[in-house]
Design a protein around this motif. Structure first.
Motif, PDB file in Angstrom:
ATOM      1  N   LEU A 187      42.002  40.334  38.325  1.00  0.00           N
ATOM      2  CA  LEU A 187      41.214  40.965  37.248  1.00  0.00           C
ATOM      3  C   LEU A 187      41.070  42.455  37.563  1.00  0.00           C
ATOM      4  CD1 LEU A 187      39.650  37.441  35.353  1.00  0.00           C
ATOM      5  CD2 LEU A 187      41.230  39.463  34.778  1.00  0.00           C
ATOM      6  N   GLU A 188      40.017  42.299  38.769  1.00  0.00           N
ATOM      7  CA  GLU A 188      39.026  43.815  39.223  1.00  0.00           C
ATOM      8  C   GLU A 188      40.217  44.276  39.302  1.00  0.00           C
ATOM      9  OE1 GLU A 188      35.871  43.372  39.944  1.00  0.00           O
ATOM     10  OE2 GLU A 188      35.336  41.305  39.919  1.00  0.00           O
ATOM     11  N   ALA A 189      41.500  43.727  39.652  1.00  0.00           N
ATOM     12  CA  ALA A 189      42.173  45.724  39.817  1.00  0.00           C
ATOM     13  C   ALA A 189      42.557  46.160  38.722  1.00  0.00           C
ATOM     14  CB  ALA A 189      42.869  45.022  40.644  1.00  0.00           C
ATOM     15  N   TRP A 190      42.403  44.807  37.147  1.00  0.00           N
ATOM     16  CA  TRP A 190      43.176  45.568  36.501  1.00  0.00           C
ATOM     17  C   TRP A 190      41.810  46.185  35.219  1.00  0.00           C
ATOM     18  CZ3 TRP A 190      41.247  42.973  30.394  1.00  0.00           C
ATOM     19  CH2 TRP A 190      42.054  44.274  29.927  1.00  0.00           C
ATOM     20  N   PHE A 191      40.859  45.625  35.525  1.00  0.00           N
ATOM     21  CA  PHE A 191      39.412  46.468  34.648  1.00  0.00           C
ATOM     22  C   PHE A 191      39.749  47.575  35.491  1.00  0.00           C
ATOM     23  CE2 PHE A 191      37.669  41.918  33.495  1.00  0.00           C
ATOM     24  CZ  PHE A 191      37.616  42.346  32.367  1.00  0.00           C
ATOM     25  N   ASP A 192      39.773  48.081  36.811  1.00  0.00           N
ATOM     26  CA  ASP A 192      39.484  48.992  37.263  1.00  0.00           C
ATOM     27  C   ASP A 192      40.724  50.719  36.524  1.00  0.00           C
ATOM     28  OD1 ASP A 192      37.629  47.647  39.034  1.00  0.00           O
ATOM     29  OD2 ASP A 192      38.895  48.282  40.767  1.00  0.00           O
TER      30      ASP A 192
END
Lengths: 215, 215, 215, 215
Positions: free
Chosen positions: B71-76
């Motif tokens: 998710l972090e990667a996606w939000f980034d």
DNA sequence: GATGAATGAGTCTTCATTCAT
DNA sequence: AATGAATGAAGACTCATTCAT
């Protein structure tokens, strides 16, 4: 030892099958985790464990049968409402979809689990039968939607139902959280993530329909 | 097998934690059923089973950690794109959301399973931490959405993300069917139910956004 | 491995239950630590692991069943001897109790572990059944003791059996030491602590009875 | 990270050892199942887990150390009382033994578990040291008993203590039942099996001593 | 057709102990 | 000496499904 009458005629068989489905339905309804065991179902239906497998090849097939019952009832309800006369607007359609869904907890839960179920252990035959029936009803209800919302292109009604199903199961999963999650969400910072199912379902669905209208 | 290295410094510990998460990630990626066992994860990470439990209290906590990374990667990625300049339209936003999601199979699968995971065996503490981080990022990205799509009311950005998540997981579940289901869908009558994930996700999401704009 | 026979009749079931108990008995007899696993028991009994749980809800319930068999046999033996005619003295009673106990290693060991077993994982129902049977037999044999040793007050027979059990298990624990302890006791200074089970059991028990007689 | 001073002098070492023993004692006292973990002991003692093993080779060695402390205190108490002047009778001796034991729950529990402990995982060296000390104190206190009860043959005092220990641990195990057992015993038919520890310990011990006197 | 006894795969988790730091 | 990260053995139990009766 329970002495049971044998279901010789096709009619009797269907009756027994229904009894089992009904027992499963009742049990699943009471367990948010959908984890009723076959033994419990059999006991509630008043038959032996083995008998359940005489009518349903796997646990998943039984689950599918329950879902089918639920879906049929829902399609019936929606069709019934869509068949009523009067002026039809996005708002009214949304209202029909929302109101018919809200009280069908079990259907929504089973729909949410459907993916996992089908992936797991249902025979091709059972899956095909299920999907066929679902397709047929989706088409029929989809057609009604198209009739009520003229901006819907021919054949897009079933799509709308698919979108509806996606929003439905997705929002439900967010809204119907486990107790521990609920406590976590009670925190003040969590407000933006808290989901009031009915409100959000309605909001998103009507927006989606409006968007389709605007296309 | 004796692991020579011991992570004494906080930094080393984080590194080991990451190694385990990474191993889990790799394994989960390869199993559509998301059923990698702790033993497998440990082996792949080159540590003992017990070590995994040193870093993650339960199997579910580990799963959550993997999802969090995704998710972090996606939000980034989304934030990065939303921060770019130029003219912003519903279409462009949709395109951002769709394109960043399409290749993140694992994230989508885990999101779909999230409900079940949280219900099962994660500690309140772990859940709270996860939800907090999710909330924070949702708010931040939500704010960006509001900036890019002025018709979005203040505070509604996170809602949009929730709707997106619902469509995303729901449609994915329909599209990414088990082999048996795929064969069933090959049938001609099934066409209306067949879901091309990317196409439908894009379609429904852009409609939803347009609908919100029209409100 | 497929077991062809299925115990349909109550009688057959009892027989299978006995077979499992017997297998457990044999295994426990050979392990001073009383740590046979369910898997081992199942294998020896020639059934699947799950079958053991069909007859005994927990490992502890099985252990209790073994002890019960042992105890019944012991009570039978004691009753049989006490029912013989002739002149009865403290000495003769002591002799009966000692001689019937000496060869029942397993019973003594299990009795010594009973406390821990019951504390651990036996259902209330199983415990109650066990204790009831034990009480009944204690009363019956207690009554016989009262008949044989007239100085025993009415109702005190069961008490005497409780004292006997205490001495029995306590002295056994001291006498049946682990190898390491035995080696430690070989030391000359240890002589006063060395316990010859039979001798001390007899000595203390007869003293206790004489003391009761003298009251 | 806890920065601990190192115990360089022998005196410091003994002090740390005592601190650990004390922590273990406190923890065991509060757990009827005697299942405090080493981690808990270490934390309470304010040292690292590894440090515990610096002072005690195994968990069992630590347990033994706790028991030793308890036993020393008990022997001290008994000796102190037996050294008092006045008229000594079986009754008075019994009373001393009973009263000194009654409040030492932990000692009694550990004594009951001693057999299992020693069998399990203590080094020969530790066992020998423990048994030696126990022998020494048994002999000393045994001698005092012989002095107080002249009917006791020379050297039989330690035996009496062994019998006492047997009755003590055996009756305690029957009396201090797990909750489930207690509920089972609440049943009316169970009365004859119910054991009031203090009463029965006193009764049986005084009978035993009287019996020895009568020999 | 009905029954229910038998099967056995499947897995997390604890915790005493070791040993690199 | 002290630390605490890493190890890994150990084992009970559930439950969908089968199949002898």
């Amino acid at each position: 030892m329970v002495l049971k009458q044998r279901a010789r005629k096709e009619e009797d068989k269907q009756q027994r099958r229904d009894a089992i489905t009904k027992a499963a339905r009742a049990l699943l309804e009471r367990s948010p985790r959908l984890d009723a065991t076959i033994a419990e179902v059999a006991e509630r239906a008043g038959v032996a464990k083995g008998t359940v497998f005489l009518y349903f090849a796997t646990r998943e097939a039984l689950e599918l049968a329950v879902l089918e019952v639920e879906l049929e009832a829902w399609f019936d309800a929606v069709d019934g409402e869509l068949d009523e006369s009067g002026k039809w607007t996005v708002q009214r359609v949304t209202s029909v979809l929302v109101s018919t869904v809200v009280l069908r907890k079990l259907m929504v839960r089973l729909l949410g689990k459907l993916h996992a179920t089908l992936e797991h252990n249902a025979s091709e035959e059972v899956i095909l039968a299920f999907e066929k029936r679902l397709a047929a009803r989706s088409l029929a209800t989809g057609a009604r939607l198209e009739a009520r919302l003229p901006f819907l292109a021919k054949g897009s009604g079933a799509k709308v139902l698919a979108y509806t199903r996606a929003l439905l199961t997705g929002l439900w999963a967010m809204a119907e959280a486990a107790p521990a999650v609920q406590r976590a969400m009670a925190d003040a910072d969590m407000a933006p993530l808290r989901v009031d199912f009915e409100r959000e379902f309605e909001h998103s669905l009507s927006a989606l329909l409006k968007g389709l209208a605007a296309e």
